[in-house]
Design an enzyme around this catalytic site. Structure first.
Site, PDB file in Angstrom:
ATOM      1  N   GLU A   1     -10.142   5.641   2.518  1.00  0.00           N
ATOM      2  CA  GLU A   1     -11.007   4.567   2.996  1.00  0.00           C
ATOM      3  C   GLU A   1     -10.095   3.389   3.304  1.00  0.00           C
ATOM      4  OE1 GLU A   1     -10.295   4.911  -0.205  1.00  0.00           O
ATOM      5  OE2 GLU A   1      -9.610   2.859  -0.540  1.00  0.00           O
TER       6      GLU A   1
ATOM      7  N   SER B   1       2.086  -9.638  -0.986  1.00  0.00           N
ATOM      8  CA  SER B   1       1.598  -8.259  -0.889  1.00  0.00           C
ATOM      9  C   SER B   1       1.731  -7.667   0.505  1.00  0.00           C
ATOM     10  CB  SER B   1       0.140  -8.178  -1.346  1.00  0.00           C
ATOM     11  OG  SER B   1      -0.665  -9.070  -0.603  1.00  0.00           O
TER      12      SER B   1
ATOM     13  N   LYS C   1       0.812  -1.212   0.000  1.00  0.00           N
ATOM     14  CA  LYS C   1       0.000   0.000   0.000  1.00  0.00           C
ATOM     15  C   LYS C   1       0.852   1.272   0.000  1.00  0.00           C
ATOM     16  CE  LYS C   1      -4.277  -1.691   0.399  1.00  0.00           C
ATOM     17  NZ  LYS C   1      -4.114  -3.120   0.689  1.00  0.00           N
TER      18      LYS C   1
HETATM   19  C1  LIG Z   1      -5.104  -4.175   0.558  1.00  0.00           C
HETATM   20  C2  LIG Z   1      -4.372  -5.416   0.419  1.00  0.00           C
HETATM   21  C3  LIG Z   1      -4.613  -6.276  -0.665  1.00  0.00           C
HETATM   22  C4  LIG Z   1      -5.682  -6.051  -1.684  1.00  0.00           C
HETATM   23  O1  LIG Z   1      -5.533  -4.876  -2.423  1.00  0.00           O
HETATM   24  P1  LIG Z   1      -5.109  -4.861  -3.951  1.00  0.00           P
HETATM   25  O2  LIG Z   1      -5.451  -3.480  -4.390  1.00  0.00           O
HETATM   26  O3  LIG Z   1      -5.899  -5.899  -4.669  1.00  0.00           O
HETATM   27  O4  LIG Z   1      -3.664  -5.126  -4.018  1.00  0.00           O
HETATM   28  C5  LIG Z   1      -3.820  -7.401  -0.767  1.00  0.00           C
HETATM   29  N1  LIG Z   1      -2.870  -7.690   0.131  1.00  0.00           N
HETATM   30  C6  LIG Z   1      -2.622  -6.895   1.189  1.00  0.00           C
HETATM   31  C7  LIG Z   1      -1.554  -7.270   2.153  1.00  0.00           C
HETATM   32  C8  LIG Z   1      -3.359  -5.727   1.371  1.00  0.00           C
HETATM   33  O5  LIG Z   1      -3.094  -4.958   2.415  1.00  0.00           O
END
Ligand SMILES: *Cc1c(COP(=O)(O)O)cnc(C)c1O
Length: 407
Positions: free
Chosen positions: A121, A385, A99
């Site tokens: 948000e 992610s 993020k």
């Molecule tokens: C917010 C989040 C996601 C999902 O968001 P995308 O916009 O699809 O990347 C995935 N993994 C983590 C760790 C997140 O914090």
């Protein structure tokens, strides 16, 4: 049949006039139009500005910890005896998820635009935390909208936001999750556009957000490309990422979009008991939060209640560029159930000592299964992610009712 004009457009050229094929666009109330046009112009300028890019790069490196490593998961690879699995470690970015890449870009842009207030948000709380971080480090007051249900399942992130000085608004409307928090943030922005920038947390929303967020997240794929070429001497065979709104996936995929030999695999939330958040695999075309894309809606066009074990994937829509990639078959999207995600969660924890976010765990399961079906000389890259600290309570709560430690 393609006309010549259509044939000339490369996939990487999208959006064209704010649209990804028939998806995307700017379905926003009249009152937001000036702000969206101002943002688009400011972003185009920043994109071409060496000073802006250098300032962003400085924050990415010295504050955010980029570049993140690409790590060869040897034990995971050996356990499943298929393609070599590499992990792109976005869990090591400051704040614990990808993020930051987007938020730092947008917050710096807001500062350049002279905005005095940031709003955001949040679902899992990761985007709210990243926004609070960026607000703190740039000295811009930040307010975050979060559904009541999400606040309960992601308490540590609520505390983090507050500790960094952000104000957290509880949203109780609808299902009190990400969709409702997004609607509430948009409502607030309508009333405050003159001095406020709205940091959208994924490749969703009206133009220019899906493009801008993609570009800020493309640092993930750009780094993967450089790292693979340097360390493996070639491009990967498959890139795998989880898809909520789709920002970590788009950031991973986009720099490879013209490399046709590289396949893309997106893992959506398959949920449990017929409740899910798999907009691409099971949704229909509609308009939500300012853009046309696939979404989960009933026959009357009302958005459906969604469910996922991971708050960050619990959203009824998806970024419009993913909708295009699905239609033209540039990417494949599959739904991974809560139970499969928990399995992926345990594999990465037990075999590699990396506790992933539950969102990420969907990509881990999908990536491992794909790798298992491929030859040993192939390469699969899974984007991690985020890290799983925020999910420990959820997982331990479930472990009491499920059999764990199955490896
Ligand atoms: C917010 C989040 C996601 C999902 O968001 P995308 O916009 O699809 O990347 C995935 N993994 C983590 C760790 C997140 O914090």
């Amino acid at each position: 049949m393609n006309t010549d004009a259509q044939a000339e457009i490369k996939i990487s050229d999208y959006p064209v006039e704010g649209k990804f094929g028939k998806y995307g666009g700017r379905f926003a109330p009249e009152i937001l139009m000036p702000a969206l046009l101002e943002l688009e112009a400011a972003y185009e300028q920043a994109k071409a500005s060496p000073e802006f890019q250098a300032a962003l790069r400085d924050y990415q490196i010295n504050y955010g910890g980029r570049p993140t490593p690409i790590y060869e998961a040897k034990r995971l690879t050996n356990h499943f005896k298929g393609a070599k699995i590499l992990l792109k470690r976005e869990d090591l970015v400051h704040g614990g998820a990808h993020k930051f890449n987007n938020v730092m870009g947008q917050a710096l842009l807001a500062q350049h635009m002279g905005k005095k207030r940031l709003i955001a948000e949040t679902g899992a709380g990761q985007h709210g935390v990243a926004s609070a971080m960026a607000g703190a480090v740039l000295g811009i007051p930040t307010e975050v909208y979060m559904g009541k249900v999400d606040m309960e399942r992601q308490k540590p992130n609520v505390y983090r936001m507050k500790l960094m000085g952000a104000k957290v608004h509880t949203v109780e409307s609808g299902t009190a999750t990400l969709k409702d928090a997004t609607s509430e943030a948009m409502r607030n922005w309508s009333a405050t556009v003159a001095d406020t920038h709205y940091i959208i947390g994924s490749v969703v929303g009206p133009h220019p957000y899906p493009m801008m967020v993609r570009d800020f997240q493309a640092v993930i794929g750009d780094e993967i490309k450089g790292q693979l070429l340097r360390e493996q001497g070639r491009l990967p065979d498959v890139l795998v990422a989880c898809v909520g709104g789709g920002s970590n996936a788009m950031g991973t995929f986009y720099p490879f979009v013209e490399d046709k030999e590289v396949k893309f695999l997106g893992a959506e939330a398959g949920g449990s008991n017929n409740q899910h958040a798999a907009s691409l695999s099971q949704g229909a075309v509609g308009v939500l939060h300012g853009a046309k894309s696939y979404l989960l809606q009933d026959e009357e066009g009302q958005t459906q209640a969604t469910h996922s074990i991971s708050a960050g994937l619990d959203y009824p829509g998806v970024g419009p560029e993913h909708a295009l990639y699905k239609d033209i078959k540039r990417a494949e999207y599959i739904a991974i159930t809560d139970e499969q995600a928990l399995e992926g969660f345990r594999w990465l924890s037990e075999l590699e000592g990396i506790i992933p976010a539950l969102e990420t765990a969907h990509a881990v399961y999908a990536g491992v299964m794909r790798a298992k079906s491929m030859k040993k000389d192939k390469i699969v890259v899974i984007t991690v992610s985020g890290r799983g600290d925020k999910d420990l309570e959820t997982v331990f709560g479930l472990e009491n009712t499920m059999a764990g430690g199955h490896l």
